[in-house]
Write an enzyme that holds these catalytic residues in place. Sequence first.
Site, short mmCIF file in Angstrom:
data_model
loop_
_atom_site.label_atom_id
_atom_site.label_comp_id
_atom_site.label_asym_id
_atom_site.label_seq_id
_atom_site.Cartn_x
_atom_site.Cartn_y
_atom_site.Cartn_z
N LYS A 1 44.55 40.54 26.66
CA LYS A 1 45.49 39.65 25.96
C LYS A 1 45.72 40.05 24.50
O LYS A 1 46.81 39.90 23.97
CB LYS A 1 44.98 38.20 26.00
CG LYS A 1 44.92 37.59 27.40
CD LYS A 1 46.28 37.13 27.81
CE LYS A 1 46.39 36.42 29.14
NZ LYS A 1 45.27 36.29 30.03
N GLU B 1 50.33 28.69 24.12
CA GLU B 1 49.79 27.99 25.27
C GLU B 1 48.60 28.78 25.77
O GLU B 1 48.50 29.99 25.51
CB GLU B 1 50.85 27.92 26.37
CG GLU B 1 50.92 29.16 27.28
CD GLU B 1 51.37 30.44 26.58
OE1 GLU B 1 51.92 30.36 25.47
OE2 GLU B 1 51.14 31.54 27.13
N SER C 1 40.96 43.61 33.95
CA SER C 1 41.71 42.94 32.87
C SER C 1 40.82 42.19 31.88
O SER C 1 41.20 42.00 30.73
CB SER C 1 42.75 41.99 33.47
OG SER C 1 42.13 41.07 34.36
C1 LIG Z 1 45.30 35.92 31.41
C2 LIG Z 1 44.54 36.82 32.26
C3 LIG Z 1 45.09 37.38 33.42
C4 LIG Z 1 46.45 37.02 33.95
O1 LIG Z 1 47.52 37.30 33.11
P1 LIG Z 1 48.51 38.51 33.34
O2 LIG Z 1 49.60 38.26 32.39
O3 LIG Z 1 48.94 38.48 34.76
O4 LIG Z 1 47.75 39.75 33.04
C5 LIG Z 1 44.34 38.30 34.13
N1 LIG Z 1 43.10 38.63 33.74
C6 LIG Z 1 42.52 38.10 32.64
C7 LIG Z 1 41.15 38.51 32.27
C8 LIG Z 1 43.23 37.19 31.86
O5 LIG Z 1 42.66 36.68 30.77
#
Ligand SMILES: *Cc1c(COP(=O)(O)O)cnc(C)c1O
Length: 396
Positions: free
Chosen positions: A90, A112, A379
Amino acid sequence: MTSLPNKKGRFGPYGGRYVPETLMSALVELEAAYLSSKENPKFKRELANALKNYVGRPTPLYFAKRLTEALRGPKIYLKREDLCHTGAHKINNTMGQVLLTRQMGKKRVIAETGAGQHGVAVATVAAKFNLECKIYMGEVDKTRQKPNVTRMEHLGAEVVGVSEGSKTLKDAINAAMRDWTTNVANTHYILGSVLGPHPYPMMIRDFQSVIGLEAHQQILKAEGRLPDCLIACVGGGSNAIGLFHPFLSNKSIRMIGVEAGGMGIASGKHAARMATGSIGVLHGTMTTLLQDPHGQIQETHSVSAGLDYAAIGPEHSYYRDKKRIEYSHATDEAALRAFRLLARTEGILPALESSHAIAYLMEIASSFDSRQIVILNLSGRGDKDIDQITSEEVLD
Ligand SMILES: *Cc1c(COP(=O)(O)O)cnc(C)c1O
């Protein structure tokens, strides 16, 4: 194909700008600021420097040897976005947007948050750049992601609980948009994924594309060739498109986005927009949504707050139609099994969101041979989820 969106912010029929008039000028201002900054050497230097020295980029592309052995399929590399400052991808986006906020001379940011990861990433850059910061969060998410609420408050942000509707991400976005409409003169809205009206889906994709640009170089260095397949989980779709986008023009690379299958598609309790959704408008963009026959937004369910949203980014809808990116889903239960597998084989606790991508790879691993290469986007890290996982009682 990679020069999308067009000037109106359209990815084919998707995307666009469905907002009240009061927000139109803010979006036009934001688009102009972004387009000029993007080409500005000073801005580019500043962003590159912040990503390197503050966020901790480049993140490693890690060969997961024991996971590879356990699944007996392809050679698996993990793109380690969990090692970014604040624990997820993020911050690649919030760092870009906070630099733009300064450029536009605004002193206040709002956002948000669902899982709380985006809220933490916004509160972090707001502290670093001395901006007033208010974060909207559904009451349900506030409860299930308590550690992140505390983190945001320590960082000096005000966290506002939203108790309308399903008290989750959708309602938090409504509240943030209302705030923005009222305070647009001094406030920038830092949206967290490739959603919302133009220019957000384009701009956030560009900021997240650093993931794929690095992975492209790193896999060439490690293997001397490009991967066969890319896999990422899809909430709004920013970590997925960030990894995929720099590889899109290479037609031989398979790409898979994994949505939240929740308790299974048949149960109706999921967030698999591509499986059962239809076209509609939500939060300023036209895309694939979970809605009832009257166009009312349906409630979604996922064990991971970050995937629990009724719409998917418009660019994903476009590449689904073009059959360039495949979409599938993994259930809560499969994600929890995947969490456990990665923890025990690699010593990495993945976020429950990322665990969905691992779960789907577990499912299809045997369809690859051992010379094929898969890059999976990790992610985020799973520390924020550990209390919840213990309470799911599926660990043994
Ligand atoms: C917010 C988040 C996501 C989902 O958001 P995307 O915009 O689809 O990437 C996925 N993994 C983590 C660790 C997140 O914090």
